[in-house]
Motif scaffolding. Structure first.
Motif, mmCIF file in Angstrom:
data_model
loop_
_atom_site.group_PDB
_atom_site.id
_atom_site.type_symbol
_atom_site.label_atom_id
_atom_site.label_comp_id
_atom_site.label_asym_id
_atom_site.label_seq_id
_atom_site.Cartn_x
_atom_site.Cartn_y
_atom_site.Cartn_z
ATOM 1 N N GLY A 148 -1.302 4.348 3.418
ATOM 2 C CA GLY A 148 -2.025 4.436 4.482
ATOM 3 C C GLY A 148 -4.084 3.986 4.193
ATOM 4 N N LEU A 190 8.934 0.547 8.987
ATOM 5 C CA LEU A 190 10.000 0.448 7.506
ATOM 6 C C LEU A 190 11.734 0.351 7.708
ATOM 7 C CD1 LEU A 190 7.340 1.765 5.631
ATOM 8 C CD2 LEU A 190 8.056 -0.014 5.155
ATOM 9 N N MET A 216 2.943 -4.401 3.440
ATOM 10 C CA MET A 216 3.812 -3.397 3.430
ATOM 11 C C MET A 216 2.628 -1.969 3.538
ATOM 12 S SD MET A 216 7.708 -2.933 2.512
ATOM 13 C CE MET A 216 8.220 -3.915 3.027
ATOM 14 N N ASN A 217 3.263 -1.716 4.137
ATOM 15 C CA ASN A 217 2.297 0.136 3.649
ATOM 16 C C ASN A 217 3.506 1.244 3.853
ATOM 17 O OD1 ASN A 217 0.794 2.782 3.735
ATOM 18 N ND2 ASN A 217 0.975 2.964 6.550
ATOM 19 N N LEU A 233 0.909 2.403 13.063
ATOM 20 C CA LEU A 233 0.330 1.366 13.269
ATOM 21 C C LEU A 233 -0.784 1.901 14.017
ATOM 22 C CD1 LEU A 233 -0.584 -1.667 12.266
ATOM 23 C CD2 LEU A 233 0.765 -2.256 14.799
ATOM 24 N N THR A 278 4.359 -4.490 7.946
ATOM 25 C CA THR A 278 5.690 -3.521 8.091
ATOM 26 C C THR A 278 4.815 -2.131 7.251
ATOM 27 O OG1 THR A 278 6.737 -5.398 7.226
ATOM 28 C CG2 THR A 278 7.461 -2.813 6.760
ATOM 29 N N THR A 279 5.160 -1.208 8.537
ATOM 30 C CA THR A 279 4.482 0.071 8.243
ATOM 31 C C THR A 279 5.202 1.352 9.732
ATOM 32 O OG1 THR A 279 2.438 1.604 8.491
ATOM 33 C CG2 THR A 279 2.754 -0.612 9.903
ATOM 34 N N ASP A 280 5.298 2.244 8.957
ATOM 35 C CA ASP A 280 6.054 3.360 10.341
ATOM 36 C C ASP A 280 5.263 3.659 11.346
ATOM 37 O OD1 ASP A 280 8.741 3.095 9.913
ATOM 38 O OD2 ASP A 280 8.965 5.067 7.666
ATOM 39 N N LEU A 297 -1.305 2.386 8.776
ATOM 40 C CA LEU A 297 -1.945 0.992 8.561
ATOM 41 C C LEU A 297 -2.748 0.749 9.922
ATOM 42 C CD1 LEU A 297 -2.080 -1.453 7.209
ATOM 43 C CD2 LEU A 297 -0.713 -2.332 8.289
ATOM 44 N N GLU A 338 1.013 -1.192 0.135
ATOM 45 C CA GLU A 338 -0.084 0.046 0.180
ATOM 46 C C GLU A 338 0.423 1.463 0.075
ATOM 47 O OE1 GLU A 338 -2.798 3.214 -0.026
ATOM 48 O OE2 GLU A 338 -3.206 1.372 -0.489
#
Length: 287
Positions: free
Chosen positions: A103, A192, A131-132, A163, A159-161, A137, A100
């Motif tokens: 977001g 990430l 993964m965003n 959440l 996986t996202t900075d 996310l 993605e």
């Protein structure tokens, strides 16, 4: 399907086999396919030399039997709301692999003219890799009984900075035909950026932050390799240089915290406790 397609309202596609070679833009998109749903990317797209092919919509619902994307070539999306459902009631190793751009919210997607009662991301034993790249996310559900992500024994990697967990994330068979509840999957939650700070529990701080309420949505949902062993929940990257703060929380399941590369560190800043046989594993810098 080739050549970019834009629809003012929505698009519903049903097919045995669907190969996407063009970007689709619409208010909402519903795809129902039997064979694996794949999206071929132009040469150089991964390096930014060409525009990627993607699904772009306010809402995206995918029902499939053969999988969505793969680890090497995930399906690329730019959507606000997402629902991905695996057909059938028996075990199915077909996985879901999505990238993605900015977001999204995983949850219940309502498509005009389509009646259904499932929501979130659900596989029948396949892995889920999501993964965003930017934004938040969000994993949500529209009822207390619904799960946000259910992999039925498959592994889940988010996986996202940033959440936000507002619904359960789990992977266990729960009596499903063809499977055993002993065969639960694993969960990895990771940012990430290997330098991203991580905070877990009350009193901790970090850019990638899990509140006590968010922890409740993942505890009890994943495997224990042996009685009293480490649970299938891991926080942090394998190449992480994170500063991890662990705040106050009573862990009913075992969890691994990892920041194994030079520059990382793990600090306990609250009252840490475990219940029954739960154990905590802290993997700090070794290289």
């Amino acid at each position: 399907m080739a050549g970019e397609l834009t629809f003012a309202q929505g698009v519903l596609l049903t097919a045995d086999t669907l190969q996407l070679g063009a970007t689709i833009r619409a208010g909402y998109i519903s795809l129902s396919v039997v064979q694996p749903l794949v999206m071929s990317q132009p040469e150089g797209a991964a390096q930014g030399e060409n525009r990627p092919i993607l699904l772009q919509a306010g809402a995206l619902r995918i029902e499939h039997a053969g999988g969505v994307g793969n680890l090497a070539t995930p399906l690329i999306t730019q959507v606000d709301h997402l629902e991905v459902i695996t057909r059938g009631s028996d075990s199915n190793a077909a996985g879901v692999y999505l990238l993605e751009l900015d977001g999204l919210t995983v949850g219940n997607v309502q498509i005009p003219g389509l009646s259904e009662n499932r929501s979130g991301i659900e596989t029948r034993g396949g892995d889920v890799f999501l993964m965003n790249l930017a934004g938040v996310l969000v994993i949500a559900a529209d009822s207390p009984a619904a799960t946000g992500i259910e992999a039925w024994g498959g592994d889940i990697v988010l996986t996202t900075d940033r959440l936000s967990l507002l619904a359960p994330v789990r992977s266990w068979y729960g009596g499903m035909t063809g499977g055993s509840d002993a065969q639960r999957g694993t969960l990895v939650l990771q940012p990430l950026n290997p330098y991203q700070s991580i905070g877990v529990g009350r009193g901790a701080s970090g850019a990638f932050y899990l509140t006590n309420a968010m922890l409740e949505f993942i505890i009890d949902g994943f495997e224990d390799s042996v009685p009293g062993g480490y649970d299938g929940i891991t926080l942090g990257r394998a190449d992480g240089r994170h500063i991890i703060e662990i705040g106050s929380y009573a862990y009913r399941d075992s969890v691994t915290f990892r920041a194994p590369r030079l520059g990382g560190g793990i600090f306990v800043v609250g009252t840490l406790s475990t219940i029954a046989e739960a154990q905590l594993r802290l993997i700090g810098p070794t290289q």
